[in-house]
Design a protein around this motif. Sequence first.
Motif, PDB file in Angstrom:
ATOM      1  N   GLY A  82       0.733  -1.211   0.005  1.00 41.56           N
ATOM      2  CA  GLY A  82       0.102  -0.036   0.052  1.00 41.56           C
ATOM      3  C   GLY A  82       0.754   1.307  -0.103  1.00 41.56           C
ATOM      4  N   GLU A  83       1.798   1.263   0.661  1.00 44.29           N
ATOM      5  CA  GLU A  83       3.026   2.229   0.784  1.00 44.29           C
ATOM      6  C   GLU A  83       3.494   2.543  -0.584  1.00 44.29           C
ATOM      7  OE1 GLU A  83       3.210   3.229   3.966  1.00 44.29           O
ATOM      8  OE2 GLU A  83       4.768   4.781   3.720  1.00 44.29           O
ATOM      9  N   GLY A  84       3.886   1.757  -1.516  1.00 46.78           N
ATOM     10  CA  GLY A  84       4.419   2.058  -2.583  1.00 46.78           C
ATOM     11  C   GLY A  84       3.216   2.492  -3.418  1.00 46.78           C
ATOM     12  N   GLN A  85       2.226   1.963  -3.626  1.00 45.31           N
ATOM     13  CA  GLN A  85       0.871   2.161  -4.337  1.00 45.31           C
ATOM     14  C   GLN A  85       0.615   3.446  -4.026  1.00 45.31           C
ATOM     15  OE1 GLN A  85      -1.252  -1.410  -3.164  1.00 45.31           O
ATOM     16  NE2 GLN A  85       0.329  -2.581  -4.251  1.00 45.31           N
ATOM     17  N   ALA A  86       0.612   3.847  -2.824  1.00 42.82           N
ATOM     18  CA  ALA A  86      -0.001   5.245  -2.409  1.00 42.82           C
ATOM     19  C   ALA A  86       1.109   6.370  -3.084  1.00 42.82           C
ATOM     20  CB  ALA A  86       0.068   5.457  -0.982  1.00 42.82           C
ATOM     21  N   VAL A  87       2.393   5.876  -3.044  1.00 35.36           N
ATOM     22  CA  VAL A  87       3.500   6.806  -3.640  1.00 35.36           C
ATOM     23  C   VAL A  87       3.229   6.896  -5.041  1.00 35.36           C
ATOM     24  CG1 VAL A  87       6.019   6.735  -4.419  1.00 35.36           C
ATOM     25  CG2 VAL A  87       5.341   6.249  -2.017  1.00 35.36           C
ATOM     26  N   LEU A  88       2.650   5.816  -5.600  1.00 37.69           N
ATOM     27  CA  LEU A  88       2.453   6.022  -7.269  1.00 37.69           C
ATOM     28  C   LEU A  88       1.303   6.657  -7.694  1.00 37.69           C
ATOM     29  CD1 LEU A  88       4.196   4.916  -9.675  1.00 37.69           C
ATOM     30  CD2 LEU A  88       5.126   4.257  -7.713  1.00 37.69           C
ATOM     31  N   GLY A  89       0.319   6.916  -6.764  1.00 30.52           N
ATOM     32  CA  GLY A  89      -0.965   7.353  -6.710  1.00 30.52           C
ATOM     33  C   GLY A  89      -0.510   8.755  -6.608  1.00 30.52           C
ATOM     34  N   GLY A  90       0.476   9.202  -5.631  1.00 33.77           N
ATOM     35  CA  GLY A  90       0.763  10.619  -5.426  1.00 33.77           C
ATOM     36  C   GLY A  90       1.498  11.091  -6.869  1.00 33.77           C
ATOM     37  N   ALA A 104      -4.544   8.799 -10.026  1.00 35.30           N
ATOM     38  CA  ALA A 104      -4.227   8.279  -8.372  1.00 35.30           C
ATOM     39  C   ALA A 104      -4.690   6.623  -8.897  1.00 35.30           C
ATOM     40  CB  ALA A 104      -4.658   8.697  -7.496  1.00 35.30           C
ATOM     41  N   ALA A 105      -5.792   6.304  -8.957  1.00 29.55           N
ATOM     42  CA  ALA A 105      -6.158   4.819  -8.961  1.00 29.55           C
ATOM     43  C   ALA A 105      -5.388   4.088 -10.018  1.00 29.55           C
ATOM     44  CB  ALA A 105      -7.892   4.845  -9.383  1.00 29.55           C
ATOM     45  N   LEU A 106      -5.206   4.705 -11.344  1.00 32.54           N
ATOM     46  CA  LEU A 106      -4.550   3.907 -12.377  1.00 32.54           C
ATOM     47  C   LEU A 106      -3.220   3.799 -11.864  1.00 32.54           C
ATOM     48  CD1 LEU A 106      -5.607   5.686 -15.829  1.00 32.54           C
ATOM     49  CD2 LEU A 106      -6.147   3.358 -14.810  1.00 32.54           C
ATOM     50  N   PHE A 107      -2.331   4.730 -11.274  1.00 30.22           N
ATOM     51  CA  PHE A 107      -1.079   4.674 -11.068  1.00 30.22           C
ATOM     52  C   PHE A 107      -0.676   3.569  -9.941  1.00 30.22           C
ATOM     53  CE2 PHE A 107       2.109   7.677 -13.018  1.00 30.22           C
ATOM     54  CZ  PHE A 107       1.175   8.080 -14.111  1.00 30.22           C
ATOM     55  N   VAL A 137      -7.631  -8.964 -10.572  1.00 27.55           N
ATOM     56  CA  VAL A 137      -8.641  -8.108 -10.417  1.00 27.55           C
ATOM     57  C   VAL A 137      -8.624  -7.554  -9.305  1.00 27.55           C
ATOM     58  CG1 VAL A 137     -11.045  -7.819 -10.382  1.00 27.55           C
ATOM     59  CG2 VAL A 137      -9.872  -8.801 -12.182  1.00 27.55           C
ATOM     60  N   ALA A 138      -8.285  -8.451  -7.955  1.00 33.12           N
ATOM     61  CA  ALA A 138      -8.263  -8.135  -6.595  1.00 33.12           C
ATOM     62  C   ALA A 138      -7.182  -7.004  -6.291  1.00 33.12           C
ATOM     63  CB  ALA A 138      -8.330  -9.211  -5.740  1.00 33.12           C
ATOM     64  N   MET A 139      -6.130  -7.433  -7.010  1.00 27.19           N
ATOM     65  CA  MET A 139      -4.873  -6.635  -6.675  1.00 27.19           C
ATOM     66  C   MET A 139      -5.144  -5.133  -7.359  1.00 27.19           C
ATOM     67  SD  MET A 139      -2.774  -7.570  -4.302  1.00 27.19           S
ATOM     68  CE  MET A 139      -1.411  -6.820  -4.844  1.00 27.19           C
ATOM     69  N   LEU A 140      -5.621  -5.101  -8.400  1.00 27.88           N
ATOM     70  CA  LEU A 140      -5.868  -3.907  -9.230  1.00 27.88           C
ATOM     71  C   LEU A 140      -6.691  -2.869  -8.385  1.00 27.88           C
ATOM     72  CD1 LEU A 140      -6.075  -5.061 -13.022  1.00 27.88           C
ATOM     73  CD2 LEU A 140      -4.163  -3.852 -11.786  1.00 27.88           C
ATOM     74  N   ILE A 141      -7.876  -3.530  -7.872  1.00 22.87           N
ATOM     75  CA  ILE A 141      -8.595  -2.696  -7.053  1.00 22.87           C
ATOM     76  C   ILE A 141      -7.777  -2.314  -5.839  1.00 22.87           C
ATOM     77  CG2 ILE A 141     -10.626  -2.685  -5.940  1.00 22.87           C
ATOM     78  CD1 ILE A 141     -11.852  -4.746  -7.694  1.00 22.87           C
ATOM     79  N   SER A 142      -7.385  -3.058  -5.215  1.00 25.43           N
ATOM     80  CA  SER A 142      -6.333  -2.949  -3.996  1.00 25.43           C
ATOM     81  C   SER A 142      -5.475  -1.837  -4.311  1.00 25.43           C
ATOM     82  CB  SER A 142      -5.678  -3.990  -3.594  1.00 25.43           C
ATOM     83  OG  SER A 142      -4.787  -3.853  -2.539  1.00 25.43           O
ATOM     84  N   GLY A 175      -3.597   3.784  -4.181  1.00 22.30           N
ATOM     85  CA  GLY A 175      -3.384   4.921  -4.919  1.00 22.30           C
ATOM     86  C   GLY A 175      -4.174   6.317  -4.782  1.00 22.30           C
ATOM     87  N   MET A 176      -5.525   6.051  -4.567  1.00 29.55           N
ATOM     88  CA  MET A 176      -6.518   7.043  -4.320  1.00 29.55           C
ATOM     89  C   MET A 176      -6.131   7.664  -3.013  1.00 29.55           C
ATOM     90  SD  MET A 176      -9.785   5.229  -5.711  1.00 29.55           S
ATOM     91  CE  MET A 176     -10.926   6.232  -5.081  1.00 29.55           C
ATOM     92  N   MET A 177      -5.512   7.414  -2.041  1.00 29.25           N
ATOM     93  CA  MET A 177      -5.130   8.112  -0.823  1.00 29.25           C
ATOM     94  C   MET A 177      -4.348   9.251  -1.276  1.00 29.25           C
ATOM     95  SD  MET A 177      -2.287   7.115   1.771  1.00 29.25           S
ATOM     96  CE  MET A 177      -1.347   8.496   2.102  1.00 29.25           C
TER      97      MET A 177
END
Lengths: 361, 534
Positions: free
Chosen positions: A84-92, A118-121, A251-256, A261-263
């Motif tokens: 989640g940490e990295g995905q939120a970074v990419l969302g940023g 954000a979601a896409l990244f 799919v589950a990981m993409l949603i996750s 990222g949306m954070m």
Amino acid sequence: MDVMPKWADVVLIPLISILLAAFLSALVILAIGENPWEALKLMVDGALGSTYGWGYTLYYATNFIFTGLAVAIAFHARLFNIGGEGQAVLGGLGVALACLYIPWPHWSLALIGATVMAALFGAAWAAIPAFLQAKRGSHIVITTIMFNFIAAALLNYLLIGALKAPGMEPATPRFPEATHLPSFQDMFNFGETTFFRGAPANITFFVALAACVALWALIWRTRLGYEIRSFGHSESAAKYAGISPTKIIMVAMLISGALAGMMAINNVQGEAERLVLNAVEGAGFIGIAVALMGRSHPFGVLLAALLFGFLYQGGAELALWTSIPRELIIVIQALVILFTGALDNMVRMPLERLFLAMRRA
Amino acid sequence: MTEQAPAIELKGISKSFGPVQANKDISIRVMPGTIHGIIGENGAGKSTLMSILYGFYKADAGEIFIADQKTAIPDSQAAIAAGIGMVFQHFKLVENFTVLENVVLGAEDSGLLRPSLARARRELKNLAEEYELNVDPDAVIQDVGVGMQQRVEILKALYRKADILILDEPTGVLTPAEADHLFRILENLKREGKTIILITHKLREIMEITDTVSVMRRGEMTATVKTSETSPAELAELMVGRKVLLRVDKKPAQIGRKILEVRDLNVTDDKGVHRLKGISFDVHAGEILGIAGVAGNGQSELLEVLGGYQKATGSVRLNGEEIDLTGTKSDGQSRRARGISHVPEDRQREGLIMDFHAWENTVFGYHHDDRYQRSKLFMDNAVIRKDTEEKMGRFDVRPPDPTLAAKNFSGGNQQKIVLAREIERNPDLLLVGQPTRGVDIGAIEFIHQQIVALRDQGKAILLVSVELEEILSLSDRIAVMFDGKMMGERMPQETDEKELGLLMAGMTTEPKGALHEAVEANLALAGGDASKEV
């Protein structure tokens, strides 16, 4: 046939766990020579005693709702997304690109555009570990952790290079005015009294609430949610039913990843209004605790996120006004995680026995 | 004449697990030098009772006497010291140790292994001669068949000087010939004065070998009788609490057109093991084709291929249309759409999601059906619940509560949920694996009736079972699988358990004289395969 009524399972056990954690925290505070009752009052007052305090509590909670939901949906597919940490970074990063390079006419459109980016990244960052898990069997825990480091390094590279604003700081330029989201201060301004003055909580909180409802509907009301839960409970049964493991993992990981990222629309677009290093501040990891405590249920996640928002803001107040060091807050948070997550059975077993005895009597 | 002291006596044993009382005030006396059967349905409390005897559980109340001495059995060490040996349903052997090492494990004489092994080797030789317990002491466990593994378990107990031997469902994994061999060993042990407690749910075994039999039902001991003075029908009634039909009542088959045509089917699994070797057969409308075989000889793979979640080569035609076997996409859905329903062998691992509510389970695999959708996006849970209630009524699922989780139903009722789901789809072809495994006698009757009823509606049924009795009584035609091959087909009225048993052991013709040795040799092969599967 269940030993305990459902309300005991979802309300009583977490409550007792929190009280136990609070009790131990009190002992720790006593041990360093401070008054735990005063400390509690300060925390409650600082986090919930004013609209300013609420503004911070809800701001942190918004971050934790997104990352908590991200972990929760992956849990339903029995995938442990530690990334989640990295995905939120990419969302940023997605938010920053959307805000900096697209001339938005109005903040509402900017919000939609930035949310999508954000979601896409975030999803893209989760996609690679998901693919490796689905096709190669590389363990998702290992790969998502590694991707956290890669994300941090990537951000570092971009913030001292391509995206860097003029000056000393490794950060992007400020986002244009049109992309600034309404804060609670803007939204709850009724003439003479201003609520939430100076607090970072913003409209994203409502996006987070909507995400809770949407995820609840997805998990419990749709075919996809049904398939995700089936796969999470029993991979062999899912195969029998014609559910493709590859599809569910992806799919589950993409949603996750998208949720994590949306954070970024909260902390990057809503609060900082530019992208800085270490913008995520560990929220990705807090999300794990939030999902655990919320039993992977979107509404449980919401409540747990509010609790952790309170701990964050109350803890900051403690550090500010007493000689209790900031690190102690981490101890308190750790105790909460320990009791609600890891020591669940310690509370559950005696409680089950109690209910049994009551039923027999 | 003074009465002999019982080898083992239980007085008033009770044990509860939470709200469930597994054993209620149980008393038995087992005389030395006898074989005592304990029979009962799944969940009747047999295994709990034996676990108390072997020190795994502590009884809430009651006493244990061994040779008239009150004995406390707090753990399995104490059980062994008291002369009790246990052969579990799932063997407790170290797969990559030799037979000798397994026998010695936990009973070494000293820190040095060599003297222990030497002594064990001498001991095993004596035991082998005494009881017909032939094993190769230097064979590695994973290379030998299940029959031999079971003998090693018995030897382990005897090596520890057990006088009382408890066997929990010992024939579950054996071919008929292996089971006969086991019974000969038990007879020998009995002759030498050992006491044997045999736990089983198979009436035939009780009748064949035991001297006395105790029947358990819902945690209580309902009767203890001399085997010679009872009958299978009476025992079944005692087990279930009502009269049960032991034979399947069915009309002659009305065989119709060809529904399923399988030609030269081959499966190689992930590890490169050739699981199916050129299988060919047909199933017609209105016919039950029974596939007999020891577990692990390719039957599971066959069901997986037809059910759409195992890749294969060869040709499968349903109603004359070729089915894609390459498995490039997950195919379970399309198989269902084309009229194949599948009651899988393992309902807990495949057929049901144990944590899901009953209503969620009754659409499992069919959750894309239009009638279960409220809109493009959402499922219609209200319709599914109502549907489930009706299905539960028609299939007599108890309790008929759609909101109960699958794990809270008994084995028989779980199986009825799966059957209801698959049969109510009105398929052209029903695949059924082990329909009555772990199912109580009362439910077996019902399940068999449902399968026959579907046949009588002109559907094709492929039945896979390791229970020969089930195969013989349900099938209109029987095919036997061994080592991934079809050993031949027989008509049920023209064959018997003995002939099928030979085919199951891989023998195509019946040699005279050296028959026994040949069967044994082949069993080792068959069993080796089976054990790897498990």
